[in-house]
Design a protein around this motif. Structure first.
Motif, PDB file in Angstrom:
ATOM      1  N   LEU A 194       4.176-114.781  23.055  1.00 53.84           N
ATOM      2  CA  LEU A 194       5.051-114.967  24.213  1.00 53.84           C
ATOM      3  C   LEU A 194       6.406-114.352  23.919  1.00 53.84           C
ATOM      4  O   LEU A 194       6.955-114.509  22.827  1.00 53.84           O
ATOM      5  N   SER A 195       6.918-113.645  24.911  1.00 52.51           N
ATOM      6  CA  SER A 195       8.283-113.138  24.841  1.00 52.51           C
ATOM      7  C   SER A 195       8.956-113.430  26.172  1.00 52.51           C
ATOM      8  O   SER A 195       8.387-113.157  27.238  1.00 52.51           O
ATOM      9  N   VAL A 196      10.168-114.003  26.124  1.00 51.18           N
ATOM     10  CA  VAL A 196      10.876-114.364  27.353  1.00 51.18           C
ATOM     11  C   VAL A 196      12.376-114.301  27.086  1.00 51.18           C
ATOM     12  O   VAL A 196      12.837-114.588  25.976  1.00 51.18           O
ATOM     13  N   ASN A 209      11.549-111.382  32.245  1.00 53.98           N
ATOM     14  CA  ASN A 209      10.786-110.492  31.361  1.00 53.98           C
ATOM     15  C   ASN A 209       9.739-111.258  30.556  1.00 53.98           C
ATOM     16  O   ASN A 209       9.564-111.033  29.350  1.00 53.98           O
ATOM     17  N   ILE A 210       9.051-112.175  31.232  1.00 51.01           N
ATOM     18  CA  ILE A 210       8.008-112.948  30.559  1.00 51.01           C
ATOM     19  C   ILE A 210       6.825-112.034  30.255  1.00 51.01           C
ATOM     20  O   ILE A 210       6.344-111.320  31.132  1.00 51.01           O
ATOM     21  N   SER A 211       6.374-112.087  29.017  1.00 52.66           N
ATOM     22  CA  SER A 211       5.166-111.377  28.615  1.00 52.66           C
ATOM     23  C   SER A 211       4.302-112.357  27.827  1.00 52.66           C
ATOM     24  O   SER A 211       4.705-112.833  26.758  1.00 52.66           O
ATOM     25  N   LEU A 212       3.136-112.675  28.369  1.00 58.01           N
ATOM     26  CA  LEU A 212       2.253-113.669  27.764  1.00 58.01           C
ATOM     27  C   LEU A 212       0.918-113.016  27.431  1.00 58.01           C
ATOM     28  O   LEU A 212       0.286-112.393  28.292  1.00 58.01           O
ATOM     29  N   TYR A 213       0.500-113.197  26.188  1.00 63.77           N
ATOM     30  CA  TYR A 213      -0.781-112.645  25.733  1.00 63.77           C
ATOM     31  C   TYR A 213      -1.579-113.759  25.077  1.00 63.77           C
ATOM     32  O   TYR A 213      -1.096-114.444  24.167  1.00 63.77           O
ATOM     33  N   LEU A 214      -2.806-113.985  25.549  1.00 65.49           N
ATOM     34  CA  LEU A 214      -3.713-114.978  24.986  1.00 65.49           C
ATOM     35  C   LEU A 214      -5.019-114.296  24.609  1.00 65.49           C
ATOM     36  O   LEU A 214      -5.522-113.452  25.362  1.00 65.49           O
ATOM     37  N   HIS A 223      -3.492-111.167  29.705  1.00 65.26           N
ATOM     38  CA  HIS A 223      -2.144-110.602  29.581  1.00 65.26           C
ATOM     39  C   HIS A 223      -1.450-110.737  30.922  1.00 65.26           C
ATOM     40  O   HIS A 223      -1.905-110.174  31.918  1.00 65.26           O
ATOM     41  N   LEU A 224      -0.358-111.509  30.957  1.00 66.78           N
ATOM     42  CA  LEU A 224       0.403-111.740  32.180  1.00 66.78           C
ATOM     43  C   LEU A 224       1.864-111.364  31.958  1.00 66.78           C
ATOM     44  O   LEU A 224       2.390-111.493  30.846  1.00 66.78           O
ATOM     45  N   ALA A 225       2.531-110.933  33.029  1.00 68.70           N
ATOM     46  CA  ALA A 225       3.948-110.601  32.975  1.00 68.70           C
ATOM     47  C   ALA A 225       4.596-111.041  34.284  1.00 68.70           C
ATOM     48  O   ALA A 225       3.954-111.049  35.337  1.00 68.70           O
TER      49      ALA A 225
END
Length: 364
Positions: A194-196, A209-214, A223-225
């Motif tokens: 996660l990056s936010v 700028n949310i970047s979510l990777y599972l 992968h969601l943004a």
């Protein structure tokens, strides 16, 4: 060995030991482990928790000032089951602590923590209602948190093992990175990245700028943004979109959208999934869903009711090992069609018409 050399070595070694002893005493006095330990225990107490150590904290100077903690136990007040048990931990402190005496923790490292989900849930249930106002500032973590060899359990049941967590610097208007890796009870690896970028602007908490990777094993990745905003209470909004990849089923378009509550509608979470053989469009009130979920673990036994929500889902197949389902269709709320047994009211019978009288037969 000449006598003068032996005396010189004795003096040098004695001086070195004296300097080390003075340095340790100075570090202990400057770092004041009792004060920092008391600060941590007070912060835990303010949150309804109790923090205890198997032995007093030990100060260290190299490679940076730090406090070593042994036998960490974190429990809810008056609880029988601890929330967290850890073999050891390290609190890294900035060098300015030695000069200014500031109680600032720059990094936290925890080794072999064991978190009990039941104990954590019990503590959360006893907390008062969550905050309704947006914080005025973003809390800061200078150098992050590092957890190694952790585990998540429920009683004696292992849920996640080999948990590794790395969190970077947390500060306003800076990207905050978080990485978690673990293995489930079957040993299958799971990873989250996660990056936010958090900030507080105009009375709103912004997560941009949310970047979510599972990833689960090598078969499923998500992968969601997007972005999210919170203005207090149930005034929250978010929009995340991206791709869901399944090795055996193909690629799907995924959308998660959070709509704030208003005078007539509650906070609503929309989940959309569109791809080969599987489609879903669900609208779920998350607060009502949380209440419904808690009833499944009621003290008097599970209370089975229809979960809240509205929408439909079409799933080609589900295979969990013990259970295999094909051609599953779910419809809830207003998407449920009228029962097939419901029939329209019968038409009114037409008015009877009298037939003309047949003339009597007359003989010629």
């Amino acid at each position: 060995m000449p006598r003068w050399l032996r005396l010189t070595l004795i003096i040098l070694s004695s001086g070195t030991l004296l300097l080390v002893a003075v340095a340790l005493i100075a570090v202990h006095l400057l770092l004041q482990p009792e004060r920092i330990t008391a600060m941590l225990q007070q912060q835990a107490h303010d949150a309804g928790l109790e923090l205890s150590l198997a032995s007093p904290a030990t100060p260290a100077l190299f490679p940076r000032p730090a406090l070593e903690l042994e036998g960490i136990t974190l429990s809810a007040q008056n609880a029988n089951m601890p929330i967290l048990l850890a073999a050891r931990g390290t609190l890294a402190l900035p060098w300015r602590t030695l000069v200014r005496g500031e109680t600032v923790i720059s990094q936290m490292r925890i080794d072999s923590p064991r978190v009990d989900l039941d104990a954590l849930q019990s503590w959360l249930d006893d907390l008062p209602s969550g905050p309704t106002a947006v914080p005025t500032t973003i809390p800061s973590i200078d150098a992050g948190v590092h957890i190694t060899r952790g585990s998540l359990v429920r009683g004696n049941q292992l849920l996640l093992g080999d948990v590794e967590l790395d969190a970077g610097r947390l500060a306003a208007d800076h990207a905050f990175p978080l990485t978690i890796t673990a293995k489930d009870a079957a040993g299958i690896p799971t990873q989250m990245r996660l990056s936010v970028t958090p900030s507080v602007k105009g009375g709103s908490l912004l997560l941009e700028n949310i970047s979510l990777y599972l990833a689960h094993s090598t078969t499923l990745t998500l992968h969601l943004a997007g972005n999210a905003r919170w203005r207090g209470a149930a005034d929250a909004a978010a929009h995340l979109s991206g791709k869901l990849d399944h090795a055996n089923a193909g690629q799907y378009d995924a959308v998660i959208e959070l709509t704030p509550a208003d005078q007539s509608d509650p906070l609503m979470l929309a989940l959309k999934l569109d791809g080969p053989d599987n489609h879903a469009d669900l609208h779920i009130p998350p607060l009502a869903l949380a209440s419904w979920w808690s009833q499944l673990d009621h003290d008097d036994g599970p209370r089975l009711t229809v979960p809240p929500g509205n929408g439909h889902a079409e799933v080609a197949s589900i295979d969990t090992g013990d259970i295999s389902i094909e051609g599953l269709t779910i419809q809830a709320g207003s998407d449920v069609p009228a029962p097939a047994t419901t029939a329209a009211p019968p038409p009114k019978p037409a008015a009877a018409k009298s037939a003309p009288a047949k003339p009597a037969h007359q003989s010629p």
